[in-house]
Design a protein around this motif. Structure first.
Motif, PDB file in Angstrom:
ATOM      1  N   ASP A 288     -11.414 112.140 146.547  1.00  0.00           N
ATOM      2  CA  ASP A 288      -9.957 112.118 146.529  1.00  0.00           C
ATOM      3  C   ASP A 288      -9.420 111.208 147.630  1.00  0.00           C
ATOM      4  O   ASP A 288     -10.102 110.934 148.617  1.00  0.00           O
ATOM      5  CB  ASP A 288      -9.413 113.541 146.731  1.00  0.00           C
ATOM      6  CG  ASP A 288      -7.964 113.703 146.296  1.00  0.00           C
ATOM      7  OD1 ASP A 288      -7.421 112.800 145.640  1.00  0.00           O
ATOM      8  OD2 ASP A 288      -7.377 114.752 146.612  1.00  0.00           O
TER       9      ASP A 288
ATOM     10  N   ARG B 165      -5.459 110.893 149.529  1.00  0.00           N
ATOM     11  CA  ARG B 165      -4.081 111.428 149.579  1.00  0.00           C
ATOM     12  C   ARG B 165      -3.304 110.753 150.698  1.00  0.00           C
ATOM     13  O   ARG B 165      -3.861 110.388 151.727  1.00  0.00           O
ATOM     14  CB  ARG B 165      -4.073 112.945 149.822  1.00  0.00           C
ATOM     15  CG  ARG B 165      -4.715 113.751 148.727  1.00  0.00           C
ATOM     16  CD  ARG B 165      -3.872 113.741 147.483  1.00  0.00           C
ATOM     17  NE  ARG B 165      -4.669 114.180 146.345  1.00  0.00           N
ATOM     18  CZ  ARG B 165      -4.154 114.607 145.216  1.00  0.00           C
ATOM     19  NH1 ARG B 165      -2.849 114.627 145.047  1.00  0.00           N
ATOM     20  NH2 ARG B 165      -4.945 114.969 144.239  1.00  0.00           N
TER      21      ARG B 165
ATOM     22  N   ILE C 191      -6.624 117.612 150.075  1.00  0.00           N
ATOM     23  CA  ILE C 191      -7.743 116.858 149.519  1.00  0.00           C
ATOM     24  C   ILE C 191      -8.400 117.695 148.424  1.00  0.00           C
ATOM     25  O   ILE C 191      -8.844 118.823 148.666  1.00  0.00           O
ATOM     26  CB  ILE C 191      -8.774 116.511 150.617  1.00  0.00           C
ATOM     27  CG1 ILE C 191      -8.174 115.570 151.662  1.00  0.00           C
ATOM     28  CG2 ILE C 191     -10.049 115.944 150.014  1.00  0.00           C
ATOM     29  CD1 ILE C 191      -7.973 114.150 151.205  1.00  0.00           C
ATOM     30  N   GLN C 192      -8.437 117.145 147.213  1.00  0.00           N
ATOM     31  CA  GLN C 192      -9.014 117.839 146.064  1.00  0.00           C
ATOM     32  C   GLN C 192     -10.541 117.712 146.088  1.00  0.00           C
ATOM     33  O   GLN C 192     -11.070 116.607 146.162  1.00  0.00           O
ATOM     34  CB  GLN C 192      -8.470 117.255 144.764  1.00  0.00           C
ATOM     35  CG  GLN C 192      -6.952 117.294 144.669  1.00  0.00           C
ATOM     36  CD  GLN C 192      -6.406 118.698 144.741  1.00  0.00           C
ATOM     37  OE1 GLN C 192      -6.780 119.563 143.961  1.00  0.00           O
ATOM     38  NE2 GLN C 192      -5.504 118.933 145.689  1.00  0.00           N
ATOM     39  N   THR C 193     -11.213 118.856 146.010  1.00  0.00           N
ATOM     40  CA  THR C 193     -12.675 118.866 146.028  1.00  0.00           C
ATOM     41  C   THR C 193     -13.260 119.592 144.812  1.00  0.00           C
ATOM     42  O   THR C 193     -14.465 119.803 144.744  1.00  0.00           O
ATOM     43  CB  THR C 193     -13.196 119.534 147.317  1.00  0.00           C
ATOM     44  OG1 THR C 193     -12.666 120.860 147.398  1.00  0.00           O
ATOM     45  CG2 THR C 193     -12.803 118.733 148.549  1.00  0.00           C
TER      46      THR C 193
ATOM     47  N   GLU D 289      -9.750 122.758 147.114  1.00  0.00           N
ATOM     48  CA  GLU D 289      -8.787 121.939 147.850  1.00  0.00           C
ATOM     49  C   GLU D 289      -8.885 122.284 149.323  1.00  0.00           C
ATOM     50  O   GLU D 289      -8.992 123.453 149.687  1.00  0.00           O
ATOM     51  CB  GLU D 289      -7.364 122.190 147.369  1.00  0.00           C
ATOM     52  CG  GLU D 289      -6.332 121.355 148.126  1.00  0.00           C
ATOM     53  CD  GLU D 289      -4.902 121.576 147.644  1.00  0.00           C
ATOM     54  OE1 GLU D 289      -4.577 121.063 146.573  1.00  0.00           O
ATOM     55  OE2 GLU D 289      -4.153 122.270 148.351  1.00  0.00           O
TER      56      GLU D 289
END
Length: 151
Positions: free
Chosen positions: A7, A9, A37-39, A117
């Motif tokens: 990701d 951002r 942050i997308q995980t 996230e």
């Protein structure tokens, strides 16, 4: 595991120097950046190999500062401080502003990665009881990747 982009951002709180944001005292820091942050897409086996690169940029307006003061920047992961640095504002008759750039890295625990996230925030505060410095343009960004090899 293969290297994997996760990701990127951006938090652009203020793209210009106006209006200025007063720098609060240490007890009540101001939030100047907030990213999630997308995980969720991390591959199985990569959850323990996530790396996050975080960067912030702040213009500090010093035109009316009468004495040196310390501006503290703190990066938090899910509300827990992971990086802190101080910026000493000096009296300088040659300029009315200074630039502060902050770079931090993080290797979050697998439990945070598996939550899907990770929230990162950037805060600022001053050691002065009443700061005369103000903040102009400011932003915060982060990029995450996982894995250790390309094969």
């Amino acid at each position: 595991m293969a290297i994997q982009f996760l990701d990127l951002r951006l938090s652009n709180q203020n793209p210009t120097d106006a209006p200025p944001l007063p720098v609060p005292p240490t007890a009540t820091p101001a939030l100047i950046g907030d990213i999630g942050i997308q995980t969720a897409g991390v591959l199985p086996g990569n959850e323990g190999d996530v790396r996050v690169l975080l960067a912030g940029h702040v213009t500090i307006n010093t035109g009316v500062v009468e004495a040196a003061e310390t501006i503290t920047f703190t990066v938090l992961r899910n509300g827990v401080p992971i990086f802190t640095t101080d910026f000493i504002v000096q009296i300088n008759a040659l300029t009315d502003s200074e630039l502060a750039d902050i770079t931090a890295t993080d290797t979050p625990p697998a439990a945070d990665v598996l939550a899907g996230e990770i929230n990162y925030t950037l805060t600022v505060s001053s050691t002065a009881a009443v700061s005369l410095a103000t903040l102009g343009a400011r932003n915060f960004s982060g990029v995450a990747a996982a894995g250790t090899t390309t094969s």
